[in-house]
Scaffold this motif. Structure first.
Motif, PDB file in Angstrom:
ATOM      1  N   LYS A  11      -7.307  -3.298   5.181  1.00  0.00           N
ATOM      2  CA  LYS A  11      -7.437  -4.219   4.055  1.00  0.00           C
ATOM      3  C   LYS A  11      -6.387  -3.944   2.993  1.00  0.00           C
ATOM      4  O   LYS A  11      -5.850  -4.876   2.366  1.00  0.00           O
ATOM      5  CB  LYS A  11      -8.834  -4.100   3.441  1.00  0.00           C
ATOM      6  N   GLN A  12      -6.075  -2.668   2.780  1.00  0.00           N
ATOM      7  CA  GLN A  12      -5.099  -2.341   1.747  1.00  0.00           C
ATOM      8  C   GLN A  12      -3.682  -2.664   2.196  1.00  0.00           C
ATOM      9  O   GLN A  12      -2.866  -3.132   1.394  1.00  0.00           O
ATOM     10  CB  GLN A  12      -5.259  -0.873   1.336  1.00  0.00           C
ATOM     11  N   VAL A  13      -3.372  -2.473   3.473  1.00  0.00           N
ATOM     12  CA  VAL A  13      -2.045  -2.852   3.961  1.00  0.00           C
ATOM     13  C   VAL A  13      -1.907  -4.377   3.970  1.00  0.00           C
ATOM     14  O   VAL A  13      -0.827  -4.913   3.678  1.00  0.00           O
ATOM     15  CB  VAL A  13      -1.783  -2.260   5.359  1.00  0.00           C
ATOM     16  N   GLU A  14      -2.983  -5.080   4.284  1.00  0.00           N
ATOM     17  CA  GLU A  14      -2.963  -6.546   4.177  1.00  0.00           C
ATOM     18  C   GLU A  14      -2.595  -6.972   2.755  1.00  0.00           C
ATOM     19  O   GLU A  14      -1.801  -7.893   2.547  1.00  0.00           O
ATOM     20  CB  GLU A  14      -4.334  -7.129   4.519  1.00  0.00           C
ATOM     21  N   ARG A  15      -3.200  -6.302   1.781  1.00  0.00           N
ATOM     22  CA  ARG A  15      -2.924  -6.633   0.381  1.00  0.00           C
ATOM     23  C   ARG A  15      -1.473  -6.348   0.026  1.00  0.00           C
ATOM     24  O   ARG A  15      -0.842  -7.123  -0.696  1.00  0.00           O
ATOM     25  CB  ARG A  15      -3.870  -5.843  -0.537  1.00  0.00           C
ATOM     26  N   LEU A  16      -0.937  -5.253   0.553  1.00  0.00           N
ATOM     27  CA  LEU A  16       0.482  -4.965   0.333  1.00  0.00           C
ATOM     28  C   LEU A  16       1.361  -6.077   0.890  1.00  0.00           C
ATOM     29  O   LEU A  16       2.354  -6.464   0.277  1.00  0.00           O
ATOM     30  CB  LEU A  16       0.857  -3.632   0.989  1.00  0.00           C
ATOM     31  N   ASN A  17       0.999  -6.599   2.057  1.00  0.00           N
ATOM     32  CA  ASN A  17       1.766  -7.698   2.646  1.00  0.00           C
ATOM     33  C   ASN A  17       1.719  -8.944   1.773  1.00  0.00           C
ATOM     34  O   ASN A  17       2.734  -9.627   1.604  1.00  0.00           O
ATOM     35  CB  ASN A  17       1.238  -8.005   4.049  1.00  0.00           C
ATOM     36  N   GLU A  18       0.540  -9.233   1.220  1.00  0.00           N
ATOM     37  CA  GLU A  18       0.413 -10.388   0.322  1.00  0.00           C
ATOM     38  C   GLU A  18       1.293 -10.214  -0.915  1.00  0.00           C
ATOM     39  O   GLU A  18       1.986 -11.149  -1.341  1.00  0.00           O
ATOM     40  CB  GLU A  18      -1.044 -10.566  -0.107  1.00  0.00           C
ATOM     41  N   LEU A  19       1.268  -9.028  -1.487  1.00  0.00           N
ATOM     42  CA  LEU A  19       2.056  -8.761  -2.683  1.00  0.00           C
ATOM     43  C   LEU A  19       3.555  -8.816  -2.381  1.00  0.00           C
ATOM     44  O   LEU A  19       4.335  -9.373  -3.153  1.00  0.00           O
ATOM     45  CB  LEU A  19       1.676  -7.388  -3.262  1.00  0.00           C
ATOM     46  N   LYS A  20       3.928  -8.236  -1.255  1.00  0.00           N
ATOM     47  CA  LYS A  20       5.340  -8.231  -0.857  1.00  0.00           C
ATOM     48  C   LYS A  20       5.846  -9.655  -0.653  1.00  0.00           C
ATOM     49  O   LYS A  20       6.954 -10.014  -1.068  1.00  0.00           O
ATOM     50  CB  LYS A  20       5.502  -7.415   0.427  1.00  0.00           C
ATOM     51  N   ALA A  21       5.009 -10.488  -0.027  1.00  0.00           N
ATOM     52  CA  ALA A  21       5.391 -11.878   0.225  1.00  0.00           C
ATOM     53  C   ALA A  21       5.545 -12.670  -1.066  1.00  0.00           C
ATOM     54  O   ALA A  21       6.323 -13.630  -1.131  1.00  0.00           O
ATOM     55  CB  ALA A  21       4.355 -12.543   1.127  1.00  0.00           C
ATOM     56  N   SER A  22       4.824 -12.248  -2.114  1.00  0.00           N
ATOM     57  CA  SER A  22       4.901 -12.951  -3.406  1.00  0.00           C
ATOM     58  C   SER A  22       6.058 -12.457  -4.268  1.00  0.00           C
ATOM     59  O   SER A  22       6.256 -12.942  -5.379  1.00  0.00           O
ATOM     60  CB  SER A  22       3.590 -12.772  -4.178  1.00  0.00           C
ATOM     61  N   GLY A  23       6.819 -11.480  -3.765  1.00  0.00           N
ATOM     62  CA  GLY A  23       7.968 -10.965  -4.507  1.00  0.00           C
ATOM     63  C   GLY A  23       7.662  -9.762  -5.373  1.00  0.00           C
ATOM     64  O   GLY A  23       8.530  -9.294  -6.128  1.00  0.00           O
ATOM     65  N   THR A  24       6.453  -9.224  -5.296  1.00  0.00           N
ATOM     66  CA  THR A  24       6.071  -8.050  -6.077  1.00  0.00           C
ATOM     67  C   THR A  24       6.728  -6.795  -5.514  1.00  0.00           C
ATOM     68  O   THR A  24       6.816  -6.625  -4.296  1.00  0.00           O
ATOM     69  CB  THR A  24       4.541  -7.858  -6.059  1.00  0.00           C
ATOM     70  N   ASP A  25       7.198  -5.924  -6.407  1.00  0.00           N
ATOM     71  CA  ASP A  25       7.758  -4.634  -5.983  1.00  0.00           C
ATOM     72  C   ASP A  25       6.598  -3.700  -5.652  1.00  0.00           C
ATOM     73  O   ASP A  25       6.024  -3.068  -6.538  1.00  0.00           O
ATOM     74  CB  ASP A  25       8.623  -4.042  -7.095  1.00  0.00           C
ATOM     75  N   ILE A  26       6.265  -3.602  -4.375  1.00  0.00           N
ATOM     76  CA  ILE A  26       5.100  -2.807  -3.984  1.00  0.00           C
ATOM     77  C   ILE A  26       5.338  -1.311  -4.146  1.00  0.00           C
ATOM     78  O   ILE A  26       4.382  -0.525  -4.117  1.00  0.00           O
ATOM     79  CB  ILE A  26       4.651  -3.117  -2.542  1.00  0.00           C
ATOM     80  N   ASN A  27       6.582  -0.908  -4.335  1.00  0.00           N
ATOM     81  CA  ASN A  27       6.865   0.508  -4.546  1.00  0.00           C
ATOM     82  C   ASN A  27       6.358   1.005  -5.893  1.00  0.00           C
ATOM     83  O   ASN A  27       6.323   2.218  -6.140  1.00  0.00           O
ATOM     84  CB  ASN A  27       8.362   0.778  -4.422  1.00  0.00           C
ATOM     85  N   LYS A  28       5.973   0.077  -6.778  1.00  0.00           N
ATOM     86  CA  LYS A  28       5.420   0.451  -8.076  1.00  0.00           C
ATOM     87  C   LYS A  28       3.947   0.041  -8.181  1.00  0.00           C
ATOM     88  O   LYS A  28       3.414  -0.129  -9.275  1.00  0.00           O
ATOM     89  CB  LYS A  28       6.224  -0.187  -9.211  1.00  0.00           C
ATOM     90  N   ILE A  29       3.298  -0.105  -7.026  1.00  0.00           N
ATOM     91  CA  ILE A  29       1.897  -0.515  -6.975  1.00  0.00           C
ATOM     92  C   ILE A  29       1.045   0.595  -6.379  1.00  0.00           C
ATOM     93  O   ILE A  29       1.435   1.248  -5.403  1.00  0.00           O
ATOM     94  CB  ILE A  29       1.734  -1.788  -6.110  1.00  0.00           C
ATOM     95  N   VAL A  30      -0.125   0.829  -6.960  1.00  0.00           N
ATOM     96  CA  VAL A  30      -1.153   1.672  -6.356  1.00  0.00           C
ATOM     97  C   VAL A  30      -2.395   0.809  -6.197  1.00  0.00           C
ATOM     98  O   VAL A  30      -2.844   0.184  -7.155  1.00  0.00           O
ATOM     99  CB  VAL A  30      -1.488   2.897  -7.230  1.00  0.00           C
TER     100      VAL A  30
END
Length: 322
Positions: free
Chosen positions: A109-128
């Motif tokens: 579920k958390q990796v799915e959320r990372l994919n959603e954020l990445k697809a929206s242009g969010t810098d996931i390297n600064k996300i927890v």
């Protein structure tokens, strides 16, 4: 989610599930099995045995190559976590206490959320990311879960205030980019009972955005053997000291009188009076030198509420930890 759907995710990072353990023979199998049963398959399970004197190491050997484990002299959970950080192979860290359990879709579920954020242009390297958890007893039976829902779009300041009020961020609920630890450093070994809370705020102060997920994906076990219960006085002192540090760092970045007032109220609600005193001094020096009757009564209401909550919590723990 089917195996086909898992494999079609664009971003499939290696996730290290790190399990620090000390004398965990009663529960370590449950923790490891819950990690092995994850529906997300790109994981490594790294166990750090922190000088256990019971049968923990023999149990770890039973798992063979399905896990990696490192044995070290006993030094406390912070040293075990730091050993894990130094030896992890993954791009993301998922911490699991040896007496807790993951539900099967925790990492997925958390990796799915990372994919959603990445697809929206969010810098996931600064996300927890962090999810919700529920409490279980020593036999794994459900006890309770918080009704509080997370605002998944909080700013960093809002997340700080919310966590002080509600203590949202359970260490075993997070998914953290390895780069965050490279930037802010290791867990502080001098405050072993609250080094997790200290770490999350250090990340926030360094620009990491904590995003809550309204999925219950972790089961936290309630029992009398937990460090916070064995060393309650030390835990309370370390919590007080850390929140003094947090309050001092937060005050310059709070943008409004209302946020400063919220910070003071939340600290009083949690019983962190020395930290609340720091905020009160700042409030008076910055906004008004006079006291207000309303402030007096509101804060004292929260103090009474905190005392009542502590009494109920003590009874609750005694009943549910047997």
């Amino acid at each position: 989610m089917s195996e086909t759907q898992v494999n079609t995710m664009e971003y499939r990072p290696l996730v290290t599930i790190l399990i620090p353990v000390y004398n965990g023979e009663k529960f370590i199998r449950d923790a490891i099995d819950s990690a092995l049963n994850q529906t997300y398959d790109n994981i490594e399970i790294l166990v750090v045995n922190d000088g256990s004197t019971d049968s923990t190491e023999e149990i770890l050997k039973e798992y063979g190559k399905r896990i990696r484990f490192i044995s070290k002299p006993n030094g406390g959970v912070s040293t075990a976590l730091n050993t894990g950080l130094a030896n992890m192979r993954g791009d993301w860290l998922s911490w699991l206490s040896h007496d807790d359990k993951y539900l099967p879709d925790k990492v997925l579920k958390q990796v799915e959320r990372l994919n959603e954020l990445k697809a929206s242009g969010t810098d996931i390297n600064k996300i927890v990311l962090y999810c919700r958890n529920e409490r279980i007893d020593i036999n794994g039976k459900f006890i309770s879960r918080k009704n509080h829902s997370y605002n998944e779009n909080e700013t960093i300041t809002e997340a700080m205030l919310s966590n002080i009020k509600n203590y949202n961020i359970c260490g075993c609920a997070v998914l953290v980019p390895k780069g965050a630890f490279d930037e802010v450093g290791q867990f502080r070994v001098e405050i072993p009972t609250v080094s997790d809370a200290d770490m999350w705020y250090r990340m926030m102060f360094n620009g990491y955005r904590f995003m809550g997920m309204n999925h219950v994906l972790v089961q936290s076990r309630q029992h009398q053997g937990q460090v916070s219960k064995q060393k309650q006085q030390r835990c309370e002192q370390e919590q007080s000291d850390v929140h003094c540090e947090i309050a001092t760092k937060m005050l310059p970045i709070l943008e409004s009188k209302e946020d400063v007032w919220k910070l003071e109220c939340y600290l009083v609600q949690r019983g962190f009076e020395p930290a609340a005193a720091i905020v009160e001094t700042y409030y008076r020096d910055t906004y008004t030198k006079k006291g207000h009757i309303r402030r007096f009564w509101v804060l004292n209401f929260y103090r009474l509420k905190h005392k009542g909550r502590n009494i109920l919590r003590a009874v609750y723990r005694k009943l549910t930890s047997k």
